[in-house]
Design a protein around this motif. Structure first.
Motif, PDB file in Angstrom:
ATOM      1  N   THR A  16     -48.127  38.280 -31.560  1.00  0.00           N
ATOM      2  CA  THR A  16     -48.270  37.168 -30.626  1.00  0.00           C
ATOM      3  C   THR A  16     -48.920  35.970 -31.307  1.00  0.00           C
ATOM      4  N   CYS A  17     -49.611  36.201 -32.392  1.00  0.00           N
ATOM      5  CA  CYS A  17     -50.205  35.130 -33.185  1.00  0.00           C
ATOM      6  C   CYS A  17     -49.094  34.415 -33.957  1.00  0.00           C
ATOM      7  N   PRO A  18     -48.991  33.100 -33.835  1.00  0.00           N
ATOM      8  CA  PRO A  18     -47.928  32.371 -34.537  1.00  0.00           C
ATOM      9  C   PRO A  18     -47.962  32.542 -36.055  1.00  0.00           C
ATOM     10  N   PHE A  19     -49.157  32.671 -36.629  1.00  0.00           N
ATOM     11  CA  PHE A  19     -49.241  32.850 -38.080  1.00  0.00           C
ATOM     12  C   PHE A  19     -48.612  34.182 -38.484  1.00  0.00           C
ATOM     13  N   PHE A  20     -48.952  35.267 -37.776  1.00  0.00           N
ATOM     14  CA  PHE A  20     -48.358  36.577 -38.058  1.00  0.00           C
ATOM     15  C   PHE A  20     -46.850  36.535 -37.857  1.00  0.00           C
ATOM     16  N   ALA A  21     -46.411  35.959 -36.745  1.00  0.00           N
ATOM     17  CA  ALA A  21     -44.972  35.909 -36.441  1.00  0.00           C
ATOM     18  C   ALA A  21     -44.210  35.159 -37.532  1.00  0.00           C
ATOM     19  N   GLY A  22     -44.727  34.025 -37.957  1.00  0.00           N
ATOM     20  CA  GLY A  22     -44.072  33.240 -38.993  1.00  0.00           C
ATOM     21  C   GLY A  22     -44.052  33.956 -40.331  1.00  0.00           C
ATOM     22  N   TRP A  23     -45.147  34.613 -40.658  1.00  0.00           N
ATOM     23  CA  TRP A  23     -45.235  35.329 -41.929  1.00  0.00           C
ATOM     24  C   TRP A  23     -44.230  36.473 -41.962  1.00  0.00           C
ATOM     25  N   ILE A  24     -44.154  37.231 -40.879  1.00  0.00           N
ATOM     26  CA  ILE A  24     -43.202  38.347 -40.808  1.00  0.00           C
ATOM     27  C   ILE A  24     -41.768  37.827 -40.879  1.00  0.00           C
ATOM     28  N   ALA A  25     -41.494  36.706 -40.244  1.00  0.00           N
ATOM     29  CA  ALA A  25     -40.147  36.129 -40.277  1.00  0.00           C
ATOM     30  C   ALA A  25     -39.727  35.783 -41.705  1.00  0.00           C
ATOM     31  N   ARG A  26     -40.700  35.445 -42.555  1.00  0.00           N
ATOM     32  CA  ARG A  26     -40.402  35.091 -43.949  1.00  0.00           C
ATOM     33  C   ARG A  26     -40.419  36.290 -44.891  1.00  0.00           C
ATOM     34  N   HIS A  27     -40.811  37.462 -44.414  1.00  0.00           N
ATOM     35  CA  HIS A  27     -40.927  38.658 -45.254  1.00  0.00           C
ATOM     36  C   HIS A  27     -40.151  39.807 -44.614  1.00  0.00           C
ATOM     37  N   ALA A  28     -38.890  39.892 -44.962  1.00  0.00           N
ATOM     38  CA  ALA A  28     -37.975  40.863 -44.346  1.00  0.00           C
ATOM     39  C   ALA A  28     -38.458  42.300 -44.478  1.00  0.00           C
ATOM     40  N   GLU A  29     -39.210  42.597 -45.511  1.00  0.00           N
ATOM     41  CA  GLU A  29     -39.660  43.973 -45.736  1.00  0.00           C
ATOM     42  C   GLU A  29     -40.661  44.457 -44.690  1.00  0.00           C
ATOM     43  N   TYR A  30     -41.139  43.555 -43.830  1.00  0.00           N
ATOM     44  CA  TYR A  30     -42.076  43.945 -42.768  1.00  0.00           C
ATOM     45  C   TYR A  30     -41.452  43.858 -41.373  1.00  0.00           C
ATOM     46  N   GLN A  31     -40.239  43.368 -41.258  1.00  0.00           N
ATOM     47  CA  GLN A  31     -39.630  43.167 -39.948  1.00  0.00           C
ATOM     48  C   GLN A  31     -39.347  44.469 -39.212  1.00  0.00           C
ATOM     49  N   ASP A  32     -39.234  45.573 -39.930  1.00  0.00           N
ATOM     50  CA  ASP A  32     -39.006  46.861 -39.269  1.00  0.00           C
ATOM     51  C   ASP A  32     -40.216  47.324 -38.454  1.00  0.00           C
ATOM     52  N   LEU A  33     -41.368  46.718 -38.673  1.00  0.00           N
ATOM     53  CA  LEU A  33     -42.574  47.092 -37.925  1.00  0.00           C
ATOM     54  C   LEU A  33     -42.630  46.475 -36.533  1.00  0.00           C
ATOM     55  N   LEU A  34     -41.830  45.447 -36.304  1.00  0.00           N
ATOM     56  CA  LEU A  34     -41.925  44.714 -35.045  1.00  0.00           C
ATOM     57  C   LEU A  34     -41.585  45.576 -33.840  1.00  0.00           C
ATOM     58  N   TYR A  35     -42.398  45.434 -32.825  1.00  0.00           N
ATOM     59  CA  TYR A  35     -42.208  46.147 -31.567  1.00  0.00           C
ATOM     60  C   TYR A  35     -40.944  45.664 -30.872  1.00  0.00           C
ATOM     61  N   GLN A  36     -40.156  46.606 -30.394  1.00  0.00           N
ATOM     62  CA  GLN A  36     -38.970  46.305 -29.599  1.00  0.00           C
ATOM     63  C   GLN A  36     -39.148  46.973 -28.246  1.00  0.00           C
ATOM     64  N   SER A  37     -39.059  46.207 -27.191  1.00  0.00           N
ATOM     65  CA  SER A  37     -39.219  46.747 -25.852  1.00  0.00           C
ATOM     66  C   SER A  37     -38.120  47.788 -25.572  1.00  0.00           C
ATOM     67  N   ARG A  38     -38.524  48.906 -24.997  1.00  0.00           N
ATOM     68  CA  ARG A  38     -37.553  49.956 -24.647  1.00  0.00           C
ATOM     69  C   ARG A  38     -37.147  49.873 -23.181  1.00  0.00           C
ATOM     70  N   SER A  39     -37.687  48.921 -22.462  1.00  0.00           N
ATOM     71  CA  SER A  39     -37.394  48.795 -21.041  1.00  0.00           C
ATOM     72  C   SER A  39     -35.941  48.399 -20.829  1.00  0.00           C
ATOM     73  N   GLN A  40     -35.332  48.985 -19.826  1.00  0.00           N
ATOM     74  CA  GLN A  40     -33.971  48.646 -19.446  1.00  0.00           C
ATOM     75  C   GLN A  40     -33.951  47.786 -18.193  1.00  0.00           C
ATOM     76  N   VAL A  41     -35.123  47.361 -17.734  1.00  0.00           N
ATOM     77  CA  VAL A  41     -35.249  46.570 -16.516  1.00  0.00           C
ATOM     78  C   VAL A  41     -34.807  45.144 -16.804  1.00  0.00           C
ATOM     79  N   SER A  42     -34.013  44.592 -15.911  1.00  0.00           N
ATOM     80  CA  SER A  42     -33.625  43.200 -16.024  1.00  0.00           C
ATOM     81  C   SER A  42     -33.706  42.539 -14.656  1.00  0.00           C
ATOM     82  N   ASP A  43     -33.714  41.235 -14.653  1.00  0.00           N
ATOM     83  CA  ASP A  43     -33.802  40.500 -13.370  1.00  0.00           C
ATOM     84  C   ASP A  43     -32.479  40.493 -12.663  1.00  0.00           C
TER      85      ASP A  43
END
Length: 102
Positions: A75-102
């Motif tokens: 949620t920190c913009p610095f972390f988000a930007g850094w991860i976006a520039r370093h593909a080797e860490y993108q697999d760590l990103l949380y992906q919501s498993r919720s199937q709920v939609s509006d």
């Protein structure tokens, strides 16, 4: 310049110090659960900006999250930007498993 980063769980943050000094050069604050670590704020002292302190904080925190098998919510913009520039860490990103939609 050597940047040393350590986890300070009682303060819920990583702290960076430069060249073995006692002064905190930067911090990365987090919220940790059993499955996830959310990085919410990163701050580097003005005198240390551009010296690799922020990158050292992120890299250490993400390496430790990987070792603990935790997903990362940047949620920190610095972390988000850094991860976006370093593909080797993108697999760590949380992906919501919720199937709920509006």
């Amino acid at each position: 310049m050597t940047v040393e980063v350590s986890d300070v769980p009682e303060a819920k943050r990583y702290e960076a110090r430069v060249d073995g000094g006692s002064e905190v050069a930067g911090v990365a604050e987090y919220i940790r659960t059993a499955e996830l670590v959310a990085f919410v704020h990163t701050e580097v002292g003005p005198e240390y900006e551009g010296a690799g302190v922020g990158s050292a904080l992120v890299r250490t925190a993400l390496d430790e999250a990987r070792a603990a098998r935790l997903r990362v919510l940047a949620t920190c913009p610095f972390f988000a930007g850094w991860i976006a520039r370093h593909a080797e860490y993108q697999d760590l990103l949380y992906q919501s498993r919720s199937q709920v939609s509006d």
